[in-house]
Scaffold this motif. Sequence first.
Motif, PDB file in Angstrom:
ATOM      1  N   LYS A  80       0.846  -1.202   0.000  1.00 48.32           N
ATOM      2  CA  LYS A  80       0.000   0.000   0.000  1.00 48.32           C
ATOM      3  C   LYS A  80       0.873   1.240   0.000  1.00 48.32           C
ATOM      4  O   LYS A  80       2.059   1.204   0.339  1.00 48.32           O
ATOM      5  N   SER A  81       0.264   2.358  -0.396  1.00 47.32           N
ATOM      6  CA  SER A  81       0.967   3.642  -0.360  1.00 47.32           C
ATOM      7  C   SER A  81       0.303   4.528   0.682  1.00 47.32           C
ATOM      8  O   SER A  81      -0.869   4.336   1.028  1.00 47.32           O
TER       9      SER A  81
ATOM     10  N   LEU B 152       4.860   2.196  -3.044  1.00 46.49           N
ATOM     11  CA  LEU B 152       4.189   1.136  -2.303  1.00 46.49           C
ATOM     12  C   LEU B 152       5.105   0.576  -1.214  1.00 46.49           C
ATOM     13  O   LEU B 152       6.308   0.392  -1.429  1.00 46.49           O
TER      14      LEU B 152
ATOM     15  N   THR C  90       2.279  -3.732   4.211  1.00 47.38           N
ATOM     16  CA  THR C  90       1.214  -3.391   5.152  1.00 47.38           C
ATOM     17  C   THR C  90       1.766  -3.204   6.553  1.00 47.38           C
ATOM     18  O   THR C  90       1.247  -2.400   7.327  1.00 47.38           O
TER      19      THR C  90
END
Length: 394
Positions: free
Chosen positions: A35-36, A43, A46
């Motif tokens: 994720k970003s 990115l 998590t």
Amino acid sequence: MRAVNRFLVNQKYLLILFLGVAIFASLQSYFGAMKSFVEGGRLYTTYNNYIIFKQSFFHLIESKDLYDPFVEEQGDLFKYSPAFALVFGVLAILPDVLGLSLWNILNAAVLFYSVYYLPRLDVRTKGLILVFVIVELLTSVQNEQSNALIAGLFLFTFGFLERGKYWLASFCLVSTIFIKLFGIVGLALFLLYPNKFKLTYTTAAWAILFTALPLLVVNVDQFLFLYKSWANLLANDHSISDGLSVIGWLKTWFKLDVNKTYVSLAGAILFCFPLLRIKQYGNFTFRMLVLASIMIWVVIFNHRAESPTFIIAITGVALWYYGQKQKPENYVLLVLAFVFTALSPTDLFPRFIRNEWMKPYVVKAVPCILIWAKITYDLLFANLSPRIEKSVEG
């Protein structure tokens, strides 16, 4: 009702619950998608917070500046002490899935056993405290944060002080300071106990030891540079955000653009007023409520407070309610805290409510602010008495 009571007094079942939450959160993060943190940005894993802690150890032994961005490795800055970076090496050298799991288990276990170490509370009451904080614990470990560990260290500090074990008490409190600097507020607890000279030199000894720890792996010049860099980061961090705090509440609810320093100063003054009731220092309930006040204060007056930070405050809320005689108005505030502090970030609230109301209006912080005000009032004016426990047969 009997089944509930049997669960509350069964330490084994509650331990399984806590460890299960820690392991579930770890695996969820480890196998989660990249994720970003900004739209269209780089990115990251998590479990980015764990990566920040892990990499800090390698940056330390490589004589790098711990407080540089390292954007190719991690999505945020490292903000803890150089000593924390060194100690975290015990986990950093392990595979991520194992290190991450052990880190979250450590947080959950310290909080769990610290509750059982609290004096003068029966087993059922301790079970109630643990069940009350479990949702916030999940929020904290899902973000790989250190806040459950800090909450547990605060409780252990109190437990050791009550038993006259000052070396262990000061060790736990100094540990919180070297994890997150706001732990320094916990020094107020020492005012409530005799033999302050011993508390002073034990605290000083641990503080010197923790400060000097990085000298095991860096030279003196790098050692001095790291502490200057940390101080610079903390100084510049003060103006970045308002957080889920009194500052955020005043701005979003009342449109008051107040100076953060003035708000913190006012909060500190209000916090100190009850400490003038020196004759109450011999009252166990008074001492426990001071601890509860500290645990809530360090969150609601923290301009960087995020949702995972509230495991510290919600543990303080649980101590406040379950550590004294029950009152109807306290029960109302407890329910508000559970619904709007513990549950508001969860999927029980639709996403549009969370995004349009809960987050912008810092709703998560409001019950804790109200409870802290109630604690302060009670510490100043109330005749405090211990909890009256109901029969386990219920």
